[in-house]
Design an enzyme around this catalytic site. Structure first.
Site, PDB file in Angstrom:
ATOM      1  N   GLY A  12      45.869  37.884  39.296  1.00  0.00           N
ATOM      2  CA  GLY A  12      46.137  36.887  38.278  1.00  0.00           C
ATOM      3  C   GLY A  12      44.925  36.247  37.632  1.00  0.00           C
ATOM      4  N   THR A  13      43.768  36.918  37.654  1.00  0.00           N
ATOM      5  CA  THR A  13      42.585  36.307  37.017  1.00  0.00           C
ATOM      6  C   THR A  13      42.747  36.234  35.506  1.00  0.00           C
ATOM      7  OG1 THR A  13      41.393  38.413  36.866  1.00  0.00           O
ATOM      8  CG2 THR A  13      41.033  37.083  38.856  1.00  0.00           C
ATOM      9  N   ASN A  14      43.468  37.189  34.927  1.00  0.00           N
ATOM     10  CA  ASN A  14      43.731  37.102  33.481  1.00  0.00           C
ATOM     11  C   ASN A  14      44.705  35.965  33.184  1.00  0.00           C
ATOM     12  OD1 ASN A  14      42.488  39.327  31.664  1.00  0.00           O
ATOM     13  ND2 ASN A  14      42.965  40.368  33.568  1.00  0.00           N
ATOM     14  N   ASN A 108      49.310  43.683  25.809  1.00  0.00           N
ATOM     15  CA  ASN A 108      48.795  44.157  27.097  1.00  0.00           C
ATOM     16  C   ASN A 108      47.273  44.136  27.058  1.00  0.00           C
ATOM     17  OD1 ASN A 108      48.906  45.534  29.702  1.00  0.00           O
ATOM     18  ND2 ASN A 108      48.178  47.344  28.609  1.00  0.00           N
ATOM     19  N   HIS A 110      44.085  46.063  28.525  1.00  0.00           N
ATOM     20  CA  HIS A 110      43.736  47.308  29.204  1.00  0.00           C
ATOM     21  C   HIS A 110      42.222  47.310  29.410  1.00  0.00           C
ATOM     22  CE1 HIS A 110      44.071  51.421  30.573  1.00  0.00           C
ATOM     23  NE2 HIS A 110      43.017  51.705  29.820  1.00  0.00           N
TER      24      HIS A 110
END
Ligand code: GRF
Length: 207
Positions: A12-14, A108, A110
């Site tokens: 969950g760092t993003n 998203n 990537h």
């Protein structure tokens, strides 16, 4: 106000980067209304709870068929009612019916400069292993809209980072996350919330 649902499977760092940018006021017109994970042990769920964000866990493993999961997953998302769905390290294939229901409303992150090192089988460390095996001199990350292909939707933002001598996949992954992913994913949400992203065909234009 853009209602955002973030879908996660891991650390969950993003997600944290999005939370921090909203709480700092960098992102003004968006709020995270729920975090959804397929992995009950995902630390990302802890991050959501620490910030008072409703966390939902739903996994294909809990259903007798993928079709049953797809229907329940879409029903849960529609119940929450997002304007934007953000895939932040989400490892479940998005059902085609969800993509059709939310055209150009799913993005998203990537961890490569698409169209390099993307598509089926390229996720997480595998992306960086392939980049180092090819000997590329720049790596980076891409935020794109999700369509029915794999990593094939309109590109919104990209950011390059240098590859250094001696990089391991883990070192490169961390640099791409710190210097690219955690910058461009919140920025893409900010731009969408400000109505500054326009899609024509397979091209996303940022104004
Ligand atoms: C990141 O490397 C991202 O590029 C990929 O999955 C990972 C998610 O990491 N899509 P985190 O869960 O956001 O820390």
């Amino acid at each position: 106000m853009l209602n955002v649902v973030v879908m996660v499977s891991g650390g969950g760092t993003n997600l944290q980067a999005i939370i921090d940018n909203i709480e700092s006021g960098q992102i003004r017109n968006a709020r995270i209304t729920a975090v959804i994970s397929n992995n009950a042990n995902a630390y990302a769920l802890e991050r959501a709870k620490k910030h008072g964000i409703p966390a939902v866990c739903i996994s294909p493993k809990d259903f007798s068929s993928r079709q049953e999961f797809n229907e329940a997953f879409l029903e849960k998302v529609e119940e929450i009612g997002p304007d934007l769905i953000v895939l932040a390290g989400f490892l479940v294939v998005i059902p085609p019916e969800m993509i059709r229901r939310y055209p150009n409303q799913i993005i998203n992150i990537h961890p490569s400069l698409i169209p390099s090192f993307c598509g089926t089988g390229y996720y997480g460390l595998k992306v960086h292993e392939a980049a180092l095996a090819r000997g590329v001199k720049v790596a980076g990350a891409t935020v794109h809209f999700v369509d029915e292909g794999t990593d094939t939707g309109p590109i919104i933002l990209q950011k390059a980072v240098e590859v250094r001598n001696g990089d391991t996949p883990e070192i490169l992954q961390r640099r791409v996350m710190e210097e690219a992913e955690w910058q461009i994913l919140p920025r893409a949400i900010e731009l969408i919330a400000e109505g500054r992203v326009k899609v024509t065909g397979n091209i996303a234009e940022v104004s």
